[in-house]
Structures are given as structure tokens and as C-alpha cells.
Design a protein around this motif. Structure first.
Motif, PDB file in Angstrom:
ATOM      1  N   VAL A 408      26.210  67.484  56.281  1.00 34.57           N
ATOM      2  CA  VAL A 408      27.621  67.174  55.892  1.00 34.57           C
ATOM      3  C   VAL A 408      28.377  66.635  57.167  1.00 34.57           C
ATOM      4  O   VAL A 408      28.994  65.664  57.425  1.00 34.57           O
ATOM      5  CB  VAL A 408      28.505  68.415  55.769  1.00 34.57           C
ATOM      6  CG1 VAL A 408      29.843  68.274  55.760  1.00 34.57           C
ATOM      7  CG2 VAL A 408      28.091  68.692  54.150  1.00 34.57           C
ATOM      8  N   ALA A 409      28.148  67.159  58.270  1.00 30.65           N
ATOM      9  CA  ALA A 409      28.851  66.787  59.722  1.00 30.65           C
ATOM     10  C   ALA A 409      28.321  65.337  59.799  1.00 30.65           C
ATOM     11  O   ALA A 409      29.421  64.330  60.153  1.00 30.65           O
ATOM     12  CB  ALA A 409      28.424  67.517  60.893  1.00 30.65           C
ATOM     13  N   ASP A 410      27.345  64.708  59.859  1.00 32.36           N
ATOM     14  CA  ASP A 410      26.928  63.468  59.908  1.00 32.36           C
ATOM     15  C   ASP A 410      27.299  62.552  58.868  1.00 32.36           C
ATOM     16  O   ASP A 410      27.814  61.346  59.280  1.00 32.36           O
ATOM     17  CB  ASP A 410      25.123  63.433  59.977  1.00 32.36           C
ATOM     18  CG  ASP A 410      24.616  64.004  61.140  1.00 32.36           C
ATOM     19  OD1 ASP A 410      25.465  64.274  62.468  1.00 32.36           O
ATOM     20  OD2 ASP A 410      23.480  64.140  61.338  1.00 32.36           O
ATOM     21  N   TYR A 411      27.349  62.968  57.591  1.00 30.15           N
ATOM     22  CA  TYR A 411      27.899  62.356  56.536  1.00 30.15           C
ATOM     23  C   TYR A 411      29.353  62.029  56.907  1.00 30.15           C
ATOM     24  O   TYR A 411      29.866  60.818  56.469  1.00 30.15           O
ATOM     25  CB  TYR A 411      27.749  63.097  55.191  1.00 30.15           C
ATOM     26  CG  TYR A 411      27.963  62.297  53.934  1.00 30.15           C
ATOM     27  CD1 TYR A 411      27.249  61.519  53.347  1.00 30.15           C
ATOM     28  CD2 TYR A 411      29.372  62.205  53.619  1.00 30.15           C
ATOM     29  CE1 TYR A 411      27.474  60.650  52.197  1.00 30.15           C
ATOM     30  CE2 TYR A 411      29.731  61.428  52.264  1.00 30.15           C
ATOM     31  CZ  TYR A 411      28.718  60.729  51.726  1.00 30.15           C
ATOM     32  OH  TYR A 411      29.335  59.957  50.598  1.00 30.15           O
ATOM     33  N   VAL A 412      30.279  62.799  57.246  1.00 28.87           N
ATOM     34  CA  VAL A 412      31.535  62.575  57.292  1.00 28.87           C
ATOM     35  C   VAL A 412      31.775  61.600  58.555  1.00 28.87           C
ATOM     36  O   VAL A 412      32.727  60.809  58.343  1.00 28.87           O
ATOM     37  CB  VAL A 412      32.330  64.051  57.768  1.00 28.87           C
ATOM     38  CG1 VAL A 412      33.955  63.765  58.288  1.00 28.87           C
ATOM     39  CG2 VAL A 412      32.128  65.024  56.339  1.00 28.87           C
ATOM     40  N   VAL A 413      31.190  61.855  59.575  1.00 22.38           N
ATOM     41  CA  VAL A 413      31.499  61.035  60.655  1.00 22.38           C
ATOM     42  C   VAL A 413      31.030  59.319  60.174  1.00 22.38           C
ATOM     43  O   VAL A 413      31.728  58.305  60.347  1.00 22.38           O
ATOM     44  CB  VAL A 413      30.521  61.077  61.748  1.00 22.38           C
ATOM     45  CG1 VAL A 413      30.685  59.939  62.951  1.00 22.38           C
ATOM     46  CG2 VAL A 413      31.223  62.510  62.318  1.00 22.38           C
ATOM     47  N   GLU A 414      29.919  59.360  59.553  1.00 26.61           N
ATOM     48  CA  GLU A 414      29.384  58.029  58.976  1.00 26.61           C
ATOM     49  C   GLU A 414      30.569  57.427  57.960  1.00 26.61           C
ATOM     50  O   GLU A 414      30.782  56.318  58.026  1.00 26.61           O
ATOM     51  CB  GLU A 414      28.052  58.124  58.417  1.00 26.61           C
ATOM     52  CG  GLU A 414      27.441  56.877  57.786  1.00 26.61           C
ATOM     53  CD  GLU A 414      26.152  56.800  57.509  1.00 26.61           C
ATOM     54  OE1 GLU A 414      25.579  55.708  57.075  1.00 26.61           O
ATOM     55  OE2 GLU A 414      25.719  57.899  57.194  1.00 26.61           O
ATOM     56  N   TRP A 415      31.104  58.406  57.155  1.00 32.50           N
ATOM     57  CA  TRP A 415      31.907  57.742  56.216  1.00 32.50           C
ATOM     58  C   TRP A 415      33.082  57.373  56.771  1.00 32.50           C
ATOM     59  O   TRP A 415      33.868  56.216  56.599  1.00 32.50           O
ATOM     60  CB  TRP A 415      32.324  58.836  55.184  1.00 32.50           C
ATOM     61  CG  TRP A 415      33.180  58.468  54.151  1.00 32.50           C
ATOM     62  CD1 TRP A 415      32.949  57.777  52.946  1.00 32.50           C
ATOM     63  CD2 TRP A 415      34.784  58.833  54.116  1.00 32.50           C
ATOM     64  NE1 TRP A 415      34.236  57.782  52.443  1.00 32.50           N
ATOM     65  CE2 TRP A 415      35.197  58.313  53.075  1.00 32.50           C
ATOM     66  CE3 TRP A 415      35.530  59.452  55.061  1.00 32.50           C
ATOM     67  CZ2 TRP A 415      36.601  58.644  52.624  1.00 32.50           C
ATOM     68  CZ3 TRP A 415      36.956  59.778  54.580  1.00 32.50           C
ATOM     69  CH2 TRP A 415      37.292  59.172  53.690  1.00 32.50           C
ATOM     70  N   LEU A 416      33.524  57.812  57.732  1.00 32.44           N
ATOM     71  CA  LEU A 416      34.959  57.667  58.601  1.00 32.44           C
ATOM     72  C   LEU A 416      34.557  56.296  59.130  1.00 32.44           C
ATOM     73  O   LEU A 416      35.267  55.346  59.055  1.00 32.44           O
ATOM     74  CB  LEU A 416      35.230  58.633  59.604  1.00 32.44           C
ATOM     75  CG  LEU A 416      35.945  59.932  59.065  1.00 32.44           C
ATOM     76  CD1 LEU A 416      35.938  60.997  60.222  1.00 32.44           C
ATOM     77  CD2 LEU A 416      37.280  59.762  58.443  1.00 32.44           C
ATOM     78  N   GLN A 417      33.528  56.007  59.876  1.00 32.75           N
ATOM     79  CA  GLN A 417      33.135  54.767  60.401  1.00 32.75           C
ATOM     80  C   GLN A 417      32.787  53.629  59.438  1.00 32.75           C
ATOM     81  O   GLN A 417      33.216  52.362  59.784  1.00 32.75           O
ATOM     82  CB  GLN A 417      32.056  54.909  61.240  1.00 32.75           C
ATOM     83  CG  GLN A 417      32.194  55.922  62.364  1.00 32.75           C
ATOM     84  CD  GLN A 417      30.999  56.344  63.333  1.00 32.75           C
ATOM     85  OE1 GLN A 417      29.747  56.110  62.927  1.00 32.75           O
ATOM     86  NE2 GLN A 417      31.169  56.998  64.337  1.00 32.75           N
TER      87      GLN A 417
END
Length: 549
Positions: A408-417
Motif C-alpha cells: 500500500v505505501a508504495d502504491y500511494v506514492v506511485e499514485w500521487l506521482q
């Protein structure tokens, strides 16, 4: 006042390659090196239908195999369109008349082009594209178009092409005095405008921005010009907007973009000025003029995927829990569903007969907890505890497979970017994140909007907002943590819903199979004894499966 009809900038109409292309392509206006050009675009359904007739109709096939037969092919489709007495073959589509009209509309695109030029040479009140659009709209009105085709007599001294072109010229001349490109812009629905923009190659977030901007342009333009008696009397042609109209519409856009009702793509974007509003509205008009009703193909899932759009996910409870990890194909989804089913069935092997009985009655037969307590002669709180203990076992198996805390943590960062400015609204996870953004503090939303919506560096954000750089970084980190926590919570809810749905599906199937085996139905009056008999049959089957017999 400059002449809007400038014949020097009218793009040349390219030739279509063969007989077939004349009947399944339509023209689109584009630009190349800053100049307008015309391109022919295939209509997939018409192409398939044309090839079907080539394959199954010998007369039609012979016409297509010979050069310079377009007029005879057009007559072939005209007869299908206007002659109801023609026998229908088994292989012909049910909507063959509509398809025939569409083939003819494609064929007469060239006559729309030349009719527009002819009218423009006589009257320079409008832009050439507006004359063209008026002609194309006429041939897409199948009721009027059919009447025109029926009125043509092959004994006339003029060809069908000339007859249609002359009729189009009269139609344009009769209607152009009232036609306005700005009326076209304000009258079409948001759904239709979205389709037109998609067909023109516009991507998100621009599509949502254009549609949102049009909402305020319509309000300002109607108030200032259309409904203003000092500017326009009822029945007169809609006047052109001016720079003040566009500026006022832009100010409305900027004022409303932060409202909770505004789409995410709008609230995270920049403010606009009058020049940008005008440019956006012209893009919308061009897209609408290139997308007349009934000419362009419908947006099937296959067509959207061919253009790079994602397919829409099924929002059923079964699939909600299984998009926890991003899934790239239907095969991957089926594999995950199969693994989940296998894991749950393995858990069921450890259940005792009394646990299966509770599940059969509660999920399979639809008993309420109070009814279940009476049936089993135990108190309701005991039933509730037993059901919770069973579901916890399945929830643990589901969490072990999906392992949300690991991705989830990596997914959120990638989604924001990558997806913050234009989230995919058919992806349930991204929809959940968009909702989570709205629940953040206003300061957090503002920082994320600048950092990921407008790609502003953290240093510039600190300067713009009068903050310390470390404070900006801390706000971004804090917002990410909140988004992660919210997403974990949403995923847990989906997992619980999935477990409930799976149990209902599994135990209802057991009840149904046992009832069919025993030839019993729960629809009768004395259902208590029947249910008990069916449940015992189910338990016998489940215990046999547990032993591997």
C-alpha cells in the motif's frame, strides 16, 4: 470585420483508395504543421458489414471487384435503405437498413465537403467548418435522409451524387442563418462532449477540465448574449461571445474549482484566464464538429482498449476484495479468485459439523440470528460469537494472500506521482484515494495539489505558502500516511464484504444441490423439517469431502 470564410485555408479532400473505403470511412478535421487537414477514419462496424456483403452476396462482390463502381454500390445500399419489399437473407444483420444508411452517409461525406464550399463561396457569414457540419448533421438524420433518397428517381438527368449535393446546398442555405457554433457548444450533453473529446484524442485531466469550464461558459454566455434582449431578439442567430464573456467564465471556473462538488481533476489543477477558456471552448467545438451523431462508431470496450483506455472493472463484491493488488489482466484476476477459493475451502476442512450447520442455516437458508438461536436452542449472543470466529479464520486467510501492508505505501506514492492529476475512475482503489484526498486537512490538500497536481517543487511551495521547507516535506509525509491508513481501512472493508459474499455463495449452492438430490423445496408450509433434512444431507456431503472419500 474579417471574413470568416477563407477559401484559401480550406483543406484539400484526399481521395479514398478503393470502392470499399468510400462506404466505411468518415472524415475528420485535424491539423498538421499548424494547417488544417482532412483525414479518413475507418468505421469498424461498417467495415465488417461491408466485408460481410462481399462474402455472402455474389452481385455485390462482383461490383466491388471492378474499378469505378462506387455509384452502383451506392445504388445497392440505397435500395436496401428505401425498399422494404427486398427479401432478407438469413446472414443479413437485423439492422441492415440502418447500416445501409450509414454506408451511404459515409459515401456522401465528399458531397458534404463540396456543398459546404459551394455555400461558402456565395455566403461568407460563417466559417467553412460550420457549413460542413450542417451538411453532415443532415445526412445523419436518418428520417430526413431516407426521404431524400426515396425522392430520387434514377430516370432523372442528374446522378444520385449530384442530386444529394444540390439538396445539401439547399439545406445548408436554409438553416445556416440560424446555425451557430456556440449554440452547438452549449446544447450538446456532457456525455456526448466527453465522447467527442475522447474520439479527438483528448486525454484526462483535460476532458474533465473542458467539461467543467463549459458549464460556466454556458452560464455566462447565455446571460450576457443569448438571453440579453439588448444583444439578441428571440429567434435570431446566436451572437459570438467576446473576451469579456470568456474572462467572466474563467473567473467562475476559478471560484468554483475548490468546491467539494468539483471533480478531483479540477480541484488539483491550476486556475485559468480568459484566453485559456476561449482556447478550451474552441477545442470542444472542433471535437463536436468532428463527431456528428450516427457517423462515428460507438465506444465499445474493445474500441476504448484499442485507444489505450482501461477496461471498466466489475464493481461486484467478489471483485472488490481481489483488486487489492493491481491486476493487469482477466487471467490474473481469475487466478487470484481461484487461489482465494482454494484457501477458503481448505479452511472449511477444519470446520466441525455444528459450525457447518450454523453456516448452512445462516448463509445457505437465510436464517436470521434470532431464528438460528431458536432452531439450535442456544442464545443469540452465542450464535453471533460463533459466526464471528468462523469469519475471522477466513479473513486471516484472505489477508495472508493480499498482504496489503507490504504494497500500500508504495502504491500511494506511485499514485500521487503518476495518477494524481488524472485518476482512473474505473479503478476502485484510485476512487478510494480520491475520496481520501477530500478528507485531508485543507493545508494538506493545498500542498498535494501544488506538488502533484501542478508539479511544483517543494522549495517553491514553501516560498509560495510562506512555510519552512521541512514543514512542507512533513505535510506531504503526513498526508501520505493518512492516505495509506485510509486505503488499508477500505481494503479491510472489501475483504470482509468478500468473505460474506463467498460464504453466501458457497452454502446456498450446498442447500440447492441437496434439495435437488432429495427432491425437496423450502417453498412449502412445513419448512422446518424440510430444512433439517436438507441440512443433514449437506453435512453428510461436506464430511465425506473432508475425509477425501
Amino acid at each position: 470585420m474579417p471574413n470568416p470564410f477563407n477559401q484559401e485555408i480550406i483543406p484539400r479532400l484526399p481521395e479514398r483508395r478503393d470502392n470499399a473505403e468510400n462506404f466505411f470511412t468518415y472524415l475528420i478535421l485535424a491539423t498538421r504543421n499548424g494547417r488544417p487537414v482532412i483525414q479518413w477514419q475507418n468505421h469498424a462496424e461498417l467495415k465488417r458489414n461491408f466485408e460481410l456483403y462481399q462474402k455472402c452476396n455474389q452481385t455485390f462482390s462482383q461490383l466491388c471487384s471492378q474499378p469505378h463502381q462506387t455509384k452502383n454500390i451506392a445504388e445497392f445500399w440505397r435500395q436496401i435503405a428505401i425498399n422494404p419489399s427486398l427479401s432478407v437473407q438469413d446472414w443479413e444483420p437485423k439492422n441492415r437498413k440502418t447500416l445501409a444508411l450509414q454506408h451511404l452517409a459515409s459515401y456522401f461525406e465528399k458531397d458534404c465537403y463540396y456543398a459546404a464550399i459551394e455555400v461558402g463561396s456565395r455566403s461568407s457569414d460563417c466559417f467553412w467548418e460550420e457549413y460542413l457540419y450542417g451538411a453532415r448533421i443532415f445526412i445523419c438524420n436518418y428520417e430526413s435522409f431516407t426521404k431524400l433518397l426515396q425522392s430520387y428517381n434514377v430516370s432523372h438527368q442528374v446522378s444520385l451524387d449530384t442530386y444529394i449535393q444540390q439538396s445539401l446546398i439547399k439545406t445548408i442555405q436554409a438553416s445556416i442563418s440560424k446555425f451557430s457554433r456556440w449554440r452547438l457548444l452549449t446544447h450538446e450533453s456532457d456525455k456526448y462532449l466527453r465522447e467527442a473529446l475522447q474520439r479527438a484524442g483528448t486525454q484526462e485531466p483535460n476532458i474533465s477540465q473542458f467539461i467543467f469550464a463549459r458549464k460556466y461558459f454556458k452560464q455566462v454566455y447565455r446571460f450576457n448574449k443569448v438571453n440579453n434582449p439588448a444583444i439578441r431578439e428571440p429567434g435570431q442567430k446566436w451572437p459570438n461571445p467576446d473576451s469579456e464573456d470568456f474572462q467572466a467564465a474563467a473567473e467562475c471556473y476559478n471560484a468554483e474549482k475548490y468546491l467539494p462538488s468539483a471533480p478531483h481533476e479540477i480541484s488539483v489543477g491550476s486556475s485559468i484566464n480568459g484566453e485559456q477558456m476561449q482556447a478550451w471552448m474552441k477545442i470542444c467545438i472542433a471535437a463536436l464538429q468532428n463527431y456528428p451523431k450516427s457517423i462515428n462508431p460507438q465506444f465499445s470496450i474493445e474500441a476504448l482498449q484499442e485507444q489505450g483506455h482501461e477496461g471498466f472493472l466489475d464493481k461486484s463484491q467478489l471483485e472488490k476484495a481481489n483488486i487489492a493488488k493491481p491486476i493487469n489482466s482477466g487471467t490474473a484476476l481469475r487466478e487470484l479468485l481461484n487461489r482465494t477459493d482454494s484457501a477458503f475451502r481448505k479452511q472449511l476442512e477444519s470446520f466441525k459439523p455444528d459450525q457447518h450447520k450454523i453456516l448452512l442455516l445462516y448463509y445457505g437458508a437465510g436464517f436470521k440470528q434470532k431464528q438460528l438461536a431458536i432452531q439450535l436452542n442456544v442464545n443469540q449472543s452465542s450464535i453471533s460469537r460463533r459466526l464471528d470466529a468462523i469469519k475471522i479464520q477466513l479473513l486471516q486467510a484472505m489477508v495472508e494472500m493480499s498482504q496489503p501492508h507490504q504494497w500500500v505505501a508504495d502504491y500511494v506514492v506511485e499514485w500521487l506521482q503518476k495518477k494524481f492529476r488524472a485518476p482512473l475512475h474505473s479503478d476502485l482503489i484510485q476512487v478510494a484515494l480520491v475520496q481520501a484526498i477530500k478528507e485531508l486537512e485543507s493545508e494538506e490538500q493545498e500542498v498535494l495539489r501544488l506538488r502533484y497536481g501542478q508539479q511544483v517543487a517543494e522549495e517553491k511551495i514553501a516560498t509560495e505558502l510562506g512555510m519552512d521547507l521541512l514543514a512542507v516535506s512533513a505535510i506531504i509525509y503526513q498526508a501520505q500516511q493518512k492516505l495509506q491508513a485510509t486505503l488499508i481501512k477500505v481494503l479491510n472493508t472489501w475483504v470482509k464484504e468478500y468473505v460474506e459474499t463467498w460464504l453466501v455463495k458457497f452454502y446456498q449452492a450446498q442447500i440447492l444441490a441437496a434439495g435437488q438430490t432429495l427432491n425437496l423445496s423450502v417453498a412449502g408450509k412445513d419448512t422446518s423439517q424440510i430444512i433439517e433434512t436438507i441440512v443433514q444431507e449437506c453435512l453428510q456431503t461436506l464430511m465425506i469431502c473432508k475425509k477425501g472419500e
